[in-house]
Design an enzyme around this catalytic site. Structure first.
Site, PDB file in Angstrom:
ATOM      1  N   GLY A  50       5.783 -14.048  -8.627  1.00 23.66           N
ATOM      2  CA  GLY A  50       4.523 -15.123  -8.610  1.00 23.66           C
ATOM      3  C   GLY A  50       3.489 -14.902  -7.324  1.00 23.66           C
ATOM      4  O   GLY A  50       3.696 -13.924  -6.641  1.00 23.66           O
ATOM      5  N   SER A  51       2.557 -15.668  -7.276  1.00 19.71           N
ATOM      6  CA  SER A  51       1.624 -15.451  -6.162  1.00 19.71           C
ATOM      7  C   SER A  51       2.010 -15.981  -4.796  1.00 19.71           C
ATOM      8  O   SER A  51       3.222 -16.437  -4.783  1.00 19.71           O
ATOM      9  CB  SER A  51       0.208 -16.199  -6.554  1.00 19.71           C
ATOM     10  OG  SER A  51      -0.696 -15.962  -5.399  1.00 19.71           O
ATOM     11  N   ASP A  60       2.940 -17.869  -1.503  1.00 16.67           N
ATOM     12  CA  ASP A  60       3.125 -19.403  -1.176  1.00 16.67           C
ATOM     13  C   ASP A  60       3.405 -20.303  -2.219  1.00 16.67           C
ATOM     14  O   ASP A  60       3.151 -21.489  -2.183  1.00 16.67           O
ATOM     15  CB  ASP A  60       1.994 -19.803  -0.668  1.00 16.67           C
ATOM     16  CG  ASP A  60       1.827 -19.345   0.987  1.00 16.67           C
ATOM     17  OD1 ASP A  60       2.947 -18.869   1.618  1.00 16.67           O
ATOM     18  OD2 ASP A  60       0.769 -19.090   1.445  1.00 16.67           O
ATOM     19  N   LYS A 106       8.926 -19.136  -3.876  1.00 20.73           N
ATOM     20  CA  LYS A 106       9.908 -18.440  -4.623  1.00 20.73           C
ATOM     21  C   LYS A 106      11.222 -18.682  -3.673  1.00 20.73           C
ATOM     22  O   LYS A 106      12.214 -18.688  -4.200  1.00 20.73           O
ATOM     23  CB  LYS A 106       9.515 -16.987  -4.608  1.00 20.73           C
ATOM     24  CG  LYS A 106       8.292 -16.921  -5.796  1.00 20.73           C
ATOM     25  CD  LYS A 106       7.766 -15.327  -5.713  1.00 20.73           C
ATOM     26  CE  LYS A 106       7.295 -14.871  -4.504  1.00 20.73           C
ATOM     27  NZ  LYS A 106       5.882 -15.714  -4.100  1.00 20.73           N
ATOM     28  N   LYS A 143       5.861 -27.258  -7.225  1.00 18.92           N
ATOM     29  CA  LYS A 143       5.317 -28.350  -6.404  1.00 18.92           C
ATOM     30  C   LYS A 143       4.657 -29.435  -7.493  1.00 18.92           C
ATOM     31  O   LYS A 143       3.538 -29.652  -6.880  1.00 18.92           O
ATOM     32  CB  LYS A 143       4.175 -27.672  -5.561  1.00 18.92           C
ATOM     33  CG  LYS A 143       4.880 -26.448  -4.565  1.00 18.92           C
ATOM     34  CD  LYS A 143       3.677 -25.923  -3.643  1.00 18.92           C
ATOM     35  CE  LYS A 143       4.323 -24.674  -2.856  1.00 18.92           C
ATOM     36  NZ  LYS A 143       3.247 -24.267  -2.183  1.00 18.92           N
ATOM     37  N   SER A 178     -24.888  22.874 -16.403  1.00 15.48           N
ATOM     38  CA  SER A 178     -25.768  23.752 -17.122  1.00 15.48           C
ATOM     39  C   SER A 178     -26.837  24.244 -16.636  1.00 15.48           C
ATOM     40  O   SER A 178     -27.565  23.559 -15.827  1.00 15.48           O
ATOM     41  CB  SER A 178     -26.014  22.782 -18.207  1.00 15.48           C
ATOM     42  OG  SER A 178     -26.982  23.284 -19.454  1.00 15.48           O
ATOM     43  N   GLY A 179     -27.250  25.446 -16.882  1.00 13.45           N
ATOM     44  CA  GLY A 179     -28.233  26.121 -16.240  1.00 13.45           C
ATOM     45  C   GLY A 179     -28.107  26.867 -14.977  1.00 13.45           C
ATOM     46  O   GLY A 179     -28.732  27.417 -14.469  1.00 13.45           O
ATOM     47  N   SER A 213     -16.869  22.520 -17.521  1.00 12.51           N
ATOM     48  CA  SER A 213     -15.526  22.151 -17.332  1.00 12.51           C
ATOM     49  C   SER A 213     -15.734  21.107 -15.892  1.00 12.51           C
ATOM     50  O   SER A 213     -15.386  21.441 -14.724  1.00 12.51           O
ATOM     51  CB  SER A 213     -14.592  23.082 -16.867  1.00 12.51           C
ATOM     52  OG  SER A 213     -14.983  24.274 -16.137  1.00 12.51           O
TER      53      SER A 213
END
Length: 638
Positions: free
Chosen positions: A30-31, A33, A36, A165, A473-474, A545
């Site tokens: 989880g995030s 703070d 966990k 919490k 191209s060209g 390419s």
């Protein structure tokens, strides 16, 4: 003596009961703070799995670091690094072990900081269940969604969302219900079938081990009760044999054994087995472990296997049953979680570790980057730290693999940055490069012909190769290519010109000019050019390419000295002035979409073999430059 024997018997009975308990591996994620480490500490403390000296040490450290005031900081039971204790965060994966009357548990406490997402993925790779924490006061965060997505990618099918919490929001039911609805909807969209939610206060112990009276509106199980009772038996487990060879055991000339852990299926003595990718076959002579020989080995068992025949098998090969083999190919599509500060770049060479095998390769293409907030897909030219994408991986040699959902042991891989010598990404294979390839991979083999490529080259007295002209191209690619082919003909060489417009009139007439269409256009051209080289010809190509990864892909399918990259570097403004087909005018007006140099990018070669600026060089000078290079490198003779 009887008392001693009785005590010994009780110990044996206790160990036997412990051995029979089911093992559950789970992670907390989880995030940052969200609590966990505190949750795990509370789980261990309230289930009486902490020794007195451990608890005394934690109390001393709590007073020293002062992260929870006068309270004992139970998170310190898990956070062992000094930097973790100073900052009050988790950095590395911490493993803890405990048991109940029903189960044994291995807990992986993983960090919440984005910087350490790689460690979270490591913990998830072996877990059966994930406990995803959400701070009730802050709600669902981006990292909550990212971790949920990684959990799903890693094949975890059981998730418990612990809304922590709850004491900070006065144990309000509406807060819990709102978070539960958001999490259940998002996680089920990821394809996770089993999602449970429980409101807890890790600091106080509410609903962690024992149910609490502070939330009478919640009538479900406590967190530990859920962990103790959730059925995590795999609904489908691969029954086909997968035994990656980790070590060739060769103590003396009389013994050759192949050691490794069975990733899936069962192996019995006298079974017919095939070694991949060589496809050589034999029969099992013996199966050995530290405790002696076995008649049968099963998944997750470490064994040494001897065969009846002397086969050339090395580390990284896989033993399978010949009638149930995995895919064998040099390219596949996979979800990749990028874990490096340096971005993932298509076309850059990386090292890939698949099981026990190390192979060089590239990310040919990023199909799409996935936004973890809403699961939407977006085009991407690179992948940054913590981003997730579906990518095409192309390896330098064929490997055996399964889809990750089928078998974790043969469907996962890591990406190694060759310059930094560190893990840069983690991948989960979803399919071979196309469904057709996936179906054919196990049955198609390159058939050698009686006339070899070297004989064809000797017949023509030349070294076959691909002269790949790339540019806007060209820029003058086609003009130079036609003049070059004519010069080669006059010098007595055998060549063929593949021109972009000509190829799109036939072979590639079904392709559009989107990025995906351009990639497939070059892939087909590369395969045709490879066949022409095999026939002994010098192949001249003239294609825009635009992507480096596409040109690298063509280079990778032939020998190193058989590909010459020629960058026609004429500036864009000169190309627009020439505009021989009137395409730039249409592109500027919006009539033509996805036009290279205007509305679609061109990635110039970084280290071309030859660079030609046709605004400064005549056609004759350009052709002579190419001929001089080919002569100087031994590809042509004077």
């Amino acid at each position: 003596m009887r008392d001693t024997a009785a005590a010994a018997q009780r110990i044996d009975d206790f160990l036997a009961r412990h051995e029979r308990k089911q093992l559950l591996r789970f992670i907390t994620c989880g995030s940052v703070d969200d609590g966990k480490s505190t949750l795990i500490g509370r789980l261990l403390y309230d289930s009486h799995k902490i020794l007195e000296d451990q608890l005394a040490a934690v109390r001393n450290d709590s007073a020293r670091w002062g992260t929870t005031g006068d309270e004992t900081d139970l998170a310190l039971l898990v956070d062992g690094l000094q930097a973790e204790r100073e900052q009050g965060i988790t950095i590395d994966v911490a493993y803890r072990f405990f048991d109940t009357d029903r189960r044994k548990f291995i807990i992986a406490d993983t960090p919440g900081h984005e910087q350490y997402t790689r460690n979270m993925a490591t913990g998830a790779s072996t877990a059966d269940l994930a406990v995803i924490l959400v701070d009730a006061a802050r709600g669902v965060q981006v990292q909550t969604r990212r971790h949920s997505f990684i959990v799903a990618l890693m094949g975890i099918r059981h998730v418990v969302v612990a809304v922590n919490k709850m004491d900070l929001v006065d144990f309000r039911r509406e807060t819990f219900d709102s978070i539960r609805a958001t999490c259940e909807e998002f996680i089920r969209r990821l394809g996770v079938p089993d999602v449970r939610c429980v409101p807890v206060s890790a600091l106080r112990g509410d609903n962690v081990v024992h149910r609490t009276a502070t939330m009478p509106w919640y009538t479900g199980a406590s967190l530990l009760e859920l962990l103790d009772t959730i059925d995590v038996t795999p609904t489908h487990e691969l029954e086909d044999l997968r035994l990656p060879v980790q070590y060739v055991n060769r103590p003396d000339a009389s013994f050759r054994g192949y050691s490794g852990s069975v990733a899936a299926g069962r192996l019995r003595r006298h079974d017919s087995v095939m070694a991949l990718p060589s496809r050589r076959m034999s029969r099992v002579r013996s199966i050995s472990t530290y405790d002696g020989e076995l008649e049968e080995a099963h998944a997750r068992q470490a064994v040494t296997v001897t065969l009846e025949d002397e086969l050339d098998i090395s580390r990284g090969d896989i033993l399978v049953h010949s009638d149930r083999s995995p895919s064998v190919a040099d390219r596949f599509d996979a979800h990749i979680i990028w874990m490096s500060d340096a971005p993932l770049l298509p076309g850059k060479q990386y090292e890939f570790k698949l099981g026990t095998r190390y192979v060089f390769g590239t990310i040919e293409q990023i199909h799409n980057r996935i936004d973890v907030n809403d699961l939407s897909e977006h085009p991407a030219q690179e992948l940054k730290l913590n981003e997730i994408a579906m990518c095409r991986v192309v390896l330098g040699e064929q490997v055996a693999f399964d889809a990750y959902d089928t078998c974790r042991g043969t469907g996962g891989f890591i990406v190694i940055d060759r310059m930094q010598h560190g893990t840069a990404g983690a991948g989960m294979i979803r399919r071979a490069a196309s469904h057709a390839i996936a179906e054919r991979a196990g049955n198609l083999f390159w058939q050698p012909t009686r006339v070899t490529r070297q004989q064809r080259a000797n017949q023509k007295a030349q070294q076959p190769c691909i002269l790949w002209l790339t540019g806007l191209s060209g820029a003058g690619k086609s003009t130079d290519a036609h003049a070059l082919e004519q010069m080669l003909y006059l010098r007595g060489h055998h060549s063929y010109l593949l021109d972009g417009d000509n190829v799109r009139h036939g072979l590639n007439m079904d392709l559009d000019f989107t990025d995906a269409g351009r990639v497939e256009n070059i892939r087909r051209i590369g395969e045709v050019a490879k066949l022409f080289v095999d026939s002994g010809l010098i192949v001249v190509t003239a294609f825009i390419s635009p992507f480096r990864s596409d040109r690298q892909m063509v280079r990778s399918i032939v020998k190193e000295d058989e590909f010459v990259e020629i960058y026609v570097s004429t500036p864009l403004d000169i190309c627009e002035q020439r505009d021989p087909k009137g395409l730039y005018v249409k592109a500027r007006l919006g009539t033509i979409k996805d036009f290279t140099g205007v509305s679609s990018p061109y990635e110039a070669p970084e280290n071309p073999d030859i660079t030609l600026d046709t605004s400064r060089l005549t056609v004759q000078e350009s052709v002579e430059s190419i001929i001089r290079f080919l002569v100087s490198t031994g590809r042509l003779k004077n």
